[in-house]
Design a protein around this motif. Structure first.
Motif, PDB file in Angstrom:
ATOM      1  N   LEU A 172      -6.653  30.692  -1.902  1.00 17.84           N
ATOM      2  CA  LEU A 172      -6.539  30.987  -0.478  1.00 17.84           C
ATOM      3  C   LEU A 172      -5.381  31.920  -0.188  1.00 17.84           C
ATOM      4  N   ILE A 173      -4.209  31.557  -0.664  1.00 12.84           N
ATOM      5  CA  ILE A 173      -3.029  32.334  -0.301  1.00 12.84           C
ATOM      6  C   ILE A 173      -1.889  32.019  -1.262  1.00 12.84           C
ATOM      7  N   LEU A 174      -1.068  32.987  -1.542  1.00 11.83           N
ATOM      8  CA  LEU A 174       0.134  32.833  -2.362  1.00 11.83           C
ATOM      9  C   LEU A 174       1.333  33.197  -1.509  1.00 11.83           C
ATOM     10  N   ILE A 175       2.347  32.364  -1.570  1.00 13.27           N
ATOM     11  CA  ILE A 175       3.594  32.668  -0.863  1.00 13.27           C
ATOM     12  C   ILE A 175       4.722  32.592  -1.882  1.00 13.27           C
ATOM     13  N   ARG A 176       5.555  33.620  -1.912  1.00 14.65           N
ATOM     14  CA  ARG A 176       6.628  33.683  -2.899  1.00 14.65           C
ATOM     15  C   ARG A 176       7.856  32.943  -2.369  1.00 14.65           C
ATOM     16  N   SER A 177       8.743  32.633  -3.278  1.00 13.37           N
ATOM     17  CA  SER A 177       9.899  31.812  -2.915  1.00 13.37           C
ATOM     18  C   SER A 177      10.827  32.497  -1.922  1.00 13.37           C
ATOM     19  N   ILE A 179      10.879  26.936  -7.499  1.00 12.23           N
ATOM     20  CA  ILE A 179       9.592  27.572  -7.790  1.00 12.23           C
ATOM     21  C   ILE A 179       9.693  29.090  -7.700  1.00 12.23           C
ATOM     22  N   ASN A 180       8.767  29.763  -8.349  1.00 18.36           N
ATOM     23  CA  ASN A 180       8.606  31.210  -8.186  1.00 18.36           C
ATOM     24  C   ASN A 180       7.698  31.508  -7.000  1.00 18.36           C
ATOM     25  N   ASN A 181       6.637  30.721  -6.896  1.00 14.74           N
ATOM     26  CA  ASN A 181       5.721  30.883  -5.779  1.00 14.74           C
ATOM     27  C   ASN A 181       4.966  29.580  -5.560  1.00 14.74           C
ATOM     28  N   LEU A 182       4.229  29.528  -4.485  1.00 23.13           N
ATOM     29  CA  LEU A 182       3.383  28.375  -4.183  1.00 23.13           C
ATOM     30  C   LEU A 182       2.030  28.921  -3.744  1.00 23.13           C
ATOM     31  N   GLN A 183       0.984  28.366  -4.294  1.00 26.01           N
ATOM     32  CA  GLN A 183      -0.356  28.850  -3.992  1.00 26.01           C
ATOM     33  C   GLN A 183      -1.177  27.706  -3.415  1.00 26.01           C
ATOM     34  N   TRP A 184      -2.042  28.043  -2.493  1.00 30.40           N
ATOM     35  CA  TRP A 184      -2.978  27.075  -1.927  1.00 30.40           C
ATOM     36  C   TRP A 184      -4.393  27.427  -2.393  1.00 30.40           C
ATOM     37  N   LYS A 240       3.288  33.262   5.874  1.00 32.82           N
ATOM     38  CA  LYS A 240       2.274  34.238   5.520  1.00 32.82           C
ATOM     39  C   LYS A 240       0.975  33.892   6.242  1.00 32.82           C
ATOM     40  N   HIS A 241       0.224  34.937   6.619  1.00 30.62           N
ATOM     41  CA  HIS A 241      -1.027  34.733   7.340  1.00 30.62           C
ATOM     42  C   HIS A 241      -2.161  35.400   6.576  1.00 30.62           C
ATOM     43  N   SER A 278       5.875  22.971   1.986  1.00 31.06           N
ATOM     44  CA  SER A 278       5.016  24.030   2.492  1.00 31.06           C
ATOM     45  C   SER A 278       3.965  23.397   3.378  1.00 31.06           C
ATOM     46  N   SER A 279       3.447  24.180   4.314  1.00 33.90           N
ATOM     47  CA  SER A 279       2.346  23.689   5.128  1.00 33.90           C
ATOM     48  C   SER A 279       1.253  24.745   5.186  1.00 33.90           C
ATOM     49  N   LEU A 280       0.032  24.259   5.270  1.00 31.90           N
ATOM     50  CA  LEU A 280      -1.141  25.114   5.440  1.00 31.90           C
ATOM     51  C   LEU A 280      -1.784  24.748   6.767  1.00 31.90           C
ATOM     52  N   LEU A 281      -1.913  25.719   7.632  1.00 29.92           N
ATOM     53  CA  LEU A 281      -2.576  25.530   8.926  1.00 29.92           C
ATOM     54  C   LEU A 281      -3.884  26.308   8.916  1.00 29.92           C
ATOM     55  N   ILE A 282      -4.952  25.618   9.231  1.00 27.05           N
ATOM     56  CA  ILE A 282      -6.252  26.273   9.422  1.00 27.05           C
ATOM     57  C   ILE A 282      -6.567  26.193  10.909  1.00 27.05           C
TER      58      ILE A 282
END
Lengths: 110, 114
Positions: A46-51, A29-34, A56-57, A72-76
């Protein structure tokens, strides 16, 4: 699993607790977005994290990316009733063509 | 804060009719997209558009679909002859100067084909 599969499919927690959602994918992937989606409504980014990033916070959100495990994981943290929604990860394997997962339905119990 | 807007919010049409869904992307964005979400299913990519031409399209985006940027602000999706299975929520999205940047989505148009 398919590209961008989230688990669990549904999650119910008490207000104030932390919620963790996971996403797995298959290709590079190039990036992953939530994204968040309230019932029948639009997609809120919500947030984009690059490969090349690992963590990221953003406010109460923390996203991790492990490209070796293709996950990937998303923590709230400190969840609120307003966080009740569906959460999707979207991967970008082909320059802007996002592939969405099936989503995690999060319910925050007041 | 700039946002993507879409009109109408809900469109009801008869099978076989043409529909045009409209989007106004964020003003300085260069890349535009359409996605759809059939009720209870995943969000699916339809088409991407850059520099006044289609960059990529999915298998869903057949000859019944077309996109256009008729002026400097609007981005439209046309379905020439709607089918029952076209009933879905259609989302427009836009990205700034790189197609690997954040995609910002509009609120969607719910299309119901009867």
């Amino acid at each position: 699993s398919q590209q961008g599969e989230e688990d669990p499919q549904a999650l119910s927690i008490q207000e104030g607790e932390n919620a963790t959602m996971n996403c797995s994918y298959k290709t590079s992937i190039n990036n992953l977005q939530w994204y968040r989606q309230n019932s029948g409504r639009g997609l809120v980014h919500l947030i984009l994290i690059r490969s090349n990033e690992r963590e990221k916070h953003s406010g109460r959100l923390r996203v991790t990316l492990d490209t070796s495990k293709k996950s990937s994981s998303l923590l709230i943290t400190a969840s609120r009733a307003a966080d009740t929604a569906s959460y999707f990860c979207a991967t970008d394997p082909q320059w802007g063509k996002l592939t969405f997962g099936t989503g995690t339905r999060l319910t925050i119990i007041p | 804060e700039p946002e993507v807007t879409q009109t109408p919010s809900h469109q009801v049409t008869q099978m076989g009719q043409e529909v045009i869904l409209r989007c106004v992307p964020i003003s300085n964005h260069l890349y535009f997209y359409w996605y759809r979400q059939i009720l209870g299913q995943k969000v699916e990519f339809l088409v991407s558009f850059y520099n006044n031409e289609i960059s990529e399209k999915s298998e869903i985006f057949d000859d019944q679909f077309s996109v256009e940027r008729p002026d400097g602000s609007n981005f439209t999706l046309k379905i020439r002859s709607t089918k029952l299975e076209d009933s879905a929520m259609y989302f427009c999205a836009s990205t700034g100067t790189r197609n690997t940047d954040t995609q910002y989505f509009g609120p969607g148009t719910r299309l119901t084909v009867l």
